[in-house]
Design a protein around this motif. Sequence first.
Motif, mmCIF file in Angstrom:
data_model
loop_
_atom_site.group_PDB
_atom_site.id
_atom_site.type_symbol
_atom_site.label_atom_id
_atom_site.label_comp_id
_atom_site.label_asym_id
_atom_site.label_seq_id
_atom_site.Cartn_x
_atom_site.Cartn_y
_atom_site.Cartn_z
ATOM 1 N N PHE A 182 43.207 56.620 44.878
ATOM 2 C CA PHE A 182 43.255 56.363 43.437
ATOM 3 C C PHE A 182 42.571 55.045 43.085
ATOM 4 C CE2 PHE A 182 46.697 59.541 43.395
ATOM 5 C CZ PHE A 182 46.354 60.244 42.250
ATOM 6 N N LEU A 183 42.720 54.047 43.931
ATOM 7 C CA LEU A 183 42.125 52.739 43.673
ATOM 8 C C LEU A 183 40.608 52.829 43.576
ATOM 9 C CD1 LEU A 183 42.895 49.737 43.345
ATOM 10 C CD2 LEU A 183 42.655 49.500 45.826
ATOM 11 N N LEU A 184 40.022 53.696 44.361
ATOM 12 C CA LEU A 184 38.569 53.844 44.361
ATOM 13 C C LEU A 184 38.038 54.441 43.057
ATOM 14 C CD1 LEU A 184 38.056 55.107 48.023
ATOM 15 C CD2 LEU A 184 37.331 52.891 47.085
ATOM 16 N N THR A 185 38.926 55.030 42.252
ATOM 17 C CA THR A 185 38.491 55.637 40.981
ATOM 18 C C THR A 185 38.526 54.657 39.814
ATOM 19 O OG1 THR A 185 40.711 56.420 40.350
ATOM 20 C CG2 THR A 185 39.394 57.857 41.777
ATOM 21 N N VAL A 186 39.080 53.460 40.026
ATOM 22 C CA VAL A 186 39.159 52.458 38.955
ATOM 23 C C VAL A 186 37.789 51.806 38.797
ATOM 24 C CG1 VAL A 186 40.336 50.405 38.103
ATOM 25 C CG2 VAL A 186 41.580 52.063 39.503
ATOM 26 N N ARG A 187 37.209 51.871 37.589
ATOM 27 C CA ARG A 187 35.824 51.436 37.393
ATOM 28 C C ARG A 187 35.670 50.220 36.485
ATOM 29 N NH1 ARG A 187 33.523 54.014 41.580
ATOM 30 N NH2 ARG A 187 33.954 56.265 41.535
ATOM 31 N N SER A 188 36.750 49.625 36.029
ATOM 32 C CA SER A 188 36.652 48.530 35.069
ATOM 33 C C SER A 188 35.844 47.360 35.632
ATOM 34 C CB SER A 188 38.062 48.038 34.701
ATOM 35 O OG SER A 188 37.979 46.877 33.910
ATOM 36 N N ARG A 189 34.921 46.845 34.812
ATOM 37 C CA ARG A 189 34.104 45.718 35.250
ATOM 38 C C ARG A 189 34.936 44.454 35.462
ATOM 39 N NH1 ARG A 189 32.538 42.462 30.742
ATOM 40 N NH2 ARG A 189 33.385 43.269 28.760
ATOM 41 N N HIS A 190 36.124 44.402 34.876
ATOM 42 C CA HIS A 190 36.981 43.235 35.043
ATOM 43 C C HIS A 190 37.440 43.071 36.487
ATOM 44 C CE1 HIS A 190 37.442 42.197 30.772
ATOM 45 N NE2 HIS A 190 37.410 43.500 30.548
ATOM 46 N N ILE A 191 37.476 44.175 37.229
ATOM 47 C CA ILE A 191 37.985 44.074 38.602
ATOM 48 C C ILE A 191 36.979 44.519 39.654
ATOM 49 C CG2 ILE A 191 40.330 44.468 37.768
ATOM 50 C CD1 ILE A 191 40.166 47.237 39.141
ATOM 51 N N LYS B 254 45.014 54.618 36.143
ATOM 52 C CA LYS B 254 44.608 54.884 37.526
ATOM 53 C C LYS B 254 45.087 53.772 38.457
ATOM 54 C CE LYS B 254 40.408 57.405 36.219
ATOM 55 N NZ LYS B 254 38.919 57.333 36.169
ATOM 56 N N PHE B 255 44.997 52.533 37.965
ATOM 57 C CA PHE B 255 45.464 51.423 38.801
ATOM 58 C C PHE B 255 46.969 51.500 39.027
ATOM 59 C CE2 PHE B 255 47.346 47.202 39.241
ATOM 60 C CZ PHE B 255 46.761 46.817 40.446
ATOM 61 N N LEU B 256 47.725 51.825 37.975
ATOM 62 C CA LEU B 256 49.173 51.946 38.129
ATOM 63 C C LEU B 256 49.532 53.038 39.133
ATOM 64 C CD1 LEU B 256 50.665 51.554 34.527
ATOM 65 C CD2 LEU B 256 50.935 50.004 36.473
ATOM 66 N N THR B 257 48.784 54.139 39.120
ATOM 67 C CA THR B 257 49.039 55.215 40.082
ATOM 68 C C THR B 257 48.748 54.740 41.501
ATOM 69 O OG1 THR B 257 48.407 56.845 38.405
ATOM 70 C CG2 THR B 257 48.504 57.600 40.685
ATOM 71 N N ALA B 258 47.615 54.064 41.665
ATOM 72 C CA ALA B 258 47.276 53.525 42.985
ATOM 73 C C ALA B 258 48.332 52.528 43.443
ATOM 74 C CB ALA B 258 45.907 52.854 42.939
ATOM 75 N N PHE B 259 48.727 51.643 42.515
ATOM 76 C CA PHE B 259 49.724 50.623 42.828
ATOM 77 C C PHE B 259 51.052 51.260 43.231
ATOM 78 C CE2 PHE B 259 53.119 47.750 41.175
ATOM 79 C CZ PHE B 259 52.925 46.703 42.070
ATOM 80 N N PHE B 260 51.437 52.335 42.550
ATOM 81 C CA PHE B 260 52.681 53.016 42.873
ATOM 82 C C PHE B 260 52.703 53.438 44.347
ATOM 83 C CE2 PHE B 260 54.888 57.105 43.440
ATOM 84 C CZ PHE B 260 56.177 56.727 43.105
ATOM 85 N N PHE B 261 51.635 54.027 44.812
ATOM 86 C CA PHE B 261 51.629 54.547 46.175
ATOM 87 C C PHE B 261 51.501 53.441 47.221
ATOM 88 C CE2 PHE B 261 50.631 58.523 43.939
ATOM 89 C CZ PHE B 261 51.518 59.374 44.583
#
Length: 445
Positions: free
Chosen positions: A429-438, A259-266
């Motif tokens: 897409f960025l809003l869908t990334v849920r990892s506690r690391h970020i 999901k992060f890679l997709t967000a990053f792409f755009f």
Amino acid sequence: MPEVSAATLNNPKTVRAWYMYDWANSVYTLVITTAIFPIYYKAVAVDSGVDQVSFLGFTIQNSVLYSYALSFSFLIVALILPLLSGVSDYTGNKKTFMKIFVWMGSLACMGLYFFDGVEALGWGLFCSVVASVGYSGSLVFYDAFLPEIVTEDRFDVTSARGYSMGYYGSVLLMLICLVVIMNPESFGFGGDPREAGLHATRFTFLLVGLWWVGFSMIPFALLPDNPYGRKPTGNIWTKGYAEIRKVWQSLRDLPNLKKFLTAFFFYNMGVQTVMYLATLFGTDVLHLEEQKLIATVVIIQLVGALGAWFFARISGKMGNRFALVLMNIIWIAVCVAAFAIGNEYQFYGLAFVVGLIMGGIQSLSRATYSKLIPAGTIDHASFFSFYDVTYNLSIVFGTFSYGLVSQITGSMRYSALALGVFFVIGLSFLLTVRSRHITSGNAAS
């Protein structure tokens, strides 16, 4: 699972050496891709006094041709990097591949010295493409060192300091280049004033290549060699392919990273296109003088160093995702403002904001991706190849769409507005990334 030695992690000497590659390569992005070369290109790539050139049987606006050439260079990198990164992980020789791309890029910058008019347009575009491939290709191996030299709690600040060093170094060489260009006779470039100025400008391309490869010797000497002690056997190309295939298959179990890679792409489509083509926007839309454009670019670089530090602080308190979401919202506003901009003072104000969020979003994106790589992995180059392929493909689509919209509409204002759409998609897409690391500050494990 082999581990990096404790003597390497968080070693100040190693980390400072890593910073120095940002210091070395950022002169390419400032002088060649953003400031001096685009202006020089616009001045010499003209047929019969108009901004149209003949290339491969087509007549096309010179700025549009340049954006297409950049798109082509990033497409090349996207095609070759996965296999090379797999080989580098299997053999443990990231530094060797990094050296190859550095030499390729720096020599191509020096080759631009011989781009002395529209008659040499093919050579100029060739060197531009090779320099771009060298720069982009080196980054995947350079970025892959980050999780091998510092612990996760230092990813954000280390990445930010690297970008800051890049901004400072690029501005320093930029000022040297400006002194040479503005005083050509003092440096032995005589004859007609215009020709002397153009000759001095081409000389600065030599300086960029020398600076880039010269300061790269520091990280080449001090970054760790084969930190996991890999001992390759068999066909390295077959094994390299297997390495990248293994990482590709592992992405299925890493939804947040995908999901992060997709967000990053755009959103990176917008960020990098602004960085590469902002100077052409200033010349074509606002008709700003060269000195004003260059001064604006210097401001962006200096503010970029501040932005990298500022948003690293925000991410430390609120988490990487919060900082990235905030910057994407600001980027959307910037694109709308660029469409409506009417004078040079508004351009300067917009440039200040762009510098602030450009420094922050680049450094935090690299750090965020590092946090999403599974703990214990040793295939950092392979993982970062997906990051850098995404990076390069986003520039392909970004610069190509920018040039295409400009060609269709006849105005770069609409191109700037189109970039805002990319930021909106990236934000969603960025809003869908849920990892506690970020999603939390650096106190999170």
